[in-house]
Design a protein around this motif. Structure first.
Motif, PDB file in Angstrom:
ATOM      1  N   GLY A  26      32.888  51.423  50.494  1.00  0.00           N
ATOM      2  CA  GLY A  26      33.043  50.872  51.832  1.00  0.00           C
ATOM      3  C   GLY A  26      34.325  51.367  52.468  1.00  0.00           C
ATOM      4  N   ARG A  27      35.031  50.461  53.127  1.00  0.00           N
ATOM      5  CA  ARG A  27      36.229  50.828  53.862  1.00  0.00           C
ATOM      6  C   ARG A  27      37.426  50.820  52.905  1.00  0.00           C
ATOM      7  N   ILE A  28      37.558  51.904  52.170  1.00  0.00           N
ATOM      8  CA  ILE A  28      38.594  52.006  51.166  1.00  0.00           C
ATOM      9  C   ILE A  28      39.852  52.588  51.779  1.00  0.00           C
ATOM     10  N   PHE A  29      40.966  51.898  51.601  1.00  0.00           N
ATOM     11  CA  PHE A  29      42.243  52.418  52.063  1.00  0.00           C
ATOM     12  C   PHE A  29      42.871  53.258  50.956  1.00  0.00           C
ATOM     13  N   SER A  30      43.918  53.979  51.316  1.00  0.00           N
ATOM     14  CA  SER A  30      44.567  54.821  50.313  1.00  0.00           C
ATOM     15  C   SER A  30      45.501  54.028  49.415  1.00  0.00           C
ATOM     16  N   ILE A  31      45.924  52.870  49.885  1.00  0.00           N
ATOM     17  CA  ILE A  31      46.828  52.037  49.092  1.00  0.00           C
ATOM     18  C   ILE A  31      46.149  50.697  48.836  1.00  0.00           C
ATOM     19  N   TYR A  32      45.947  50.386  47.578  1.00  0.00           N
ATOM     20  CA  TYR A  32      45.279  49.145  47.234  1.00  0.00           C
ATOM     21  C   TYR A  32      45.570  48.802  45.786  1.00  0.00           C
ATOM     22  N   THR A  33      45.375  47.560  45.490  1.00  0.00           N
ATOM     23  CA  THR A  33      45.506  47.060  44.119  1.00  0.00           C
ATOM     24  C   THR A  33      44.151  46.570  43.650  1.00  0.00           C
ATOM     25  N   MET A  34      43.852  46.863  42.418  1.00  0.00           N
ATOM     26  CA  MET A  34      42.627  46.316  41.829  1.00  0.00           C
ATOM     27  C   MET A  34      43.009  45.408  40.674  1.00  0.00           C
ATOM     28  N   VAL A  48      43.631  38.146  34.958  1.00  0.00           N
ATOM     29  CA  VAL A  48      43.613  38.822  33.667  1.00  0.00           C
ATOM     30  C   VAL A  48      44.588  39.995  33.697  1.00  0.00           C
ATOM     31  N   ALA A  49      44.414  40.870  34.681  1.00  0.00           N
ATOM     32  CA  ALA A  49      45.269  42.054  34.790  1.00  0.00           C
ATOM     33  C   ALA A  49      45.100  42.660  36.167  1.00  0.00           C
ATOM     34  N   SER A  50      46.137  43.381  36.600  1.00  0.00           N
ATOM     35  CA  SER A  50      46.070  44.092  37.865  1.00  0.00           C
ATOM     36  C   SER A  50      46.708  45.461  37.708  1.00  0.00           C
ATOM     37  N   ILE A  51      46.341  46.359  38.628  1.00  0.00           N
ATOM     38  CA  ILE A  51      46.895  47.710  38.597  1.00  0.00           C
ATOM     39  C   ILE A  51      47.060  48.202  40.026  1.00  0.00           C
ATOM     40  N   THR A  52      48.237  48.718  40.316  1.00  0.00           N
ATOM     41  CA  THR A  52      48.539  49.184  41.659  1.00  0.00           C
ATOM     42  C   THR A  52      48.118  50.640  41.842  1.00  0.00           C
ATOM     43  N   ASN A  73      41.218  56.732  40.550  1.00  0.00           N
ATOM     44  CA  ASN A  73      41.334  56.702  42.007  1.00  0.00           C
ATOM     45  C   ASN A  73      40.270  57.577  42.682  1.00  0.00           C
ATOM     46  N   ALA A  74      39.915  58.672  42.036  1.00  0.00           N
ATOM     47  CA  ALA A  74      38.912  59.558  42.634  1.00  0.00           C
ATOM     48  C   ALA A  74      37.568  58.850  42.762  1.00  0.00           C
ATOM     49  N   ARG A  75      37.284  57.962  41.838  1.00  0.00           N
ATOM     50  CA  ARG A  75      36.010  57.225  41.863  1.00  0.00           C
ATOM     51  C   ARG A  75      36.169  55.818  42.405  1.00  0.00           C
ATOM     52  N   THR A  76      37.401  55.466  42.788  1.00  0.00           N
ATOM     53  CA  THR A  76      37.698  54.109  43.280  1.00  0.00           C
ATOM     54  C   THR A  76      37.107  53.077  42.324  1.00  0.00           C
ATOM     55  N   THR A  77      37.384  53.280  41.064  1.00  0.00           N
ATOM     56  CA  THR A  77      36.833  52.425  40.017  1.00  0.00           C
ATOM     57  C   THR A  77      37.950  51.915  39.120  1.00  0.00           C
ATOM     58  N   ALA A  78      37.852  50.661  38.763  1.00  0.00           N
ATOM     59  CA  ALA A  78      38.779  50.054  37.815  1.00  0.00           C
ATOM     60  C   ALA A  78      38.025  49.684  36.546  1.00  0.00           C
ATOM     61  N   TYR A  79      38.754  49.701  35.459  1.00  0.00           N
ATOM     62  CA  TYR A  79      38.156  49.382  34.160  1.00  0.00           C
ATOM     63  C   TYR A  79      38.990  48.319  33.465  1.00  0.00           C
ATOM     64  N   LEU A  80      38.329  47.575  32.605  1.00  0.00           N
ATOM     65  CA  LEU A  80      39.028  46.623  31.754  1.00  0.00           C
ATOM     66  C   LEU A  80      38.492  46.800  30.343  1.00  0.00           C
TER      67      LEU A  80
END
Length: 115
Positions: A26-34, A48-52, A73-80
């Motif tokens: 969607g509307r993904i910005f260049s700066i975000y935290t997941m 649980v956890a966050s990543i900048t 970041n290339a896939r705008t995906t976070a993992y745990l």
């Protein structure tokens, strides 16, 4: 708007591992935290956890050493990555995407740790 799709939850035995994924679109910005949160039955949702954007991580003290958050970041995906799972880790795990303008949440994925 931002849409988040979580995957990877399930049933695992105590001591086992699971890897959760959260794909943002969607509307993904260049700066975000997941981040990952969890909510166990009858309890409040907890971080649980966050990543900048630049890879700085933050963990709940009780989970340090067992859980690892990462992002692509290339896939705008976070993992745990969750290791040495315990029955008390049983909860619905939610992904959150935060940027200027708000925080967006995924639908959650159930993690059950039981023998």
């Amino acid at each position: 708007q931002v849409q988040l799709v979580e995957s990877g939850g399930g049933l695992v035995q105590p001591g086992g591992s699971l890897r959760l994924s959260c794909a943002a679109s969607g509307r993904i910005f260049s700066i975000y935290t997941m981040a990952w949160y969890r909510q166990a039955p009858g309890k409040q949702r907890e971080l649980v956890a966050s990543i900048t954007n630049d890879g700085n991580t933050n963990y709940a003290d009780s989970l340090k050493g067992r859980f690892t958050i990462s992002r692509d970041n290339a896939r705008t995906t976070a993992y745990l990555q969750m290791n040495s799972l315990k029955p008390e880790d049983t909860a619905v795990y939610y992904c959150a995407y935060s940027r200027l303008g708000g925080t967006f949440w995924g639908q959650g994925t159930q993690v059950t740790v039981s023998s």
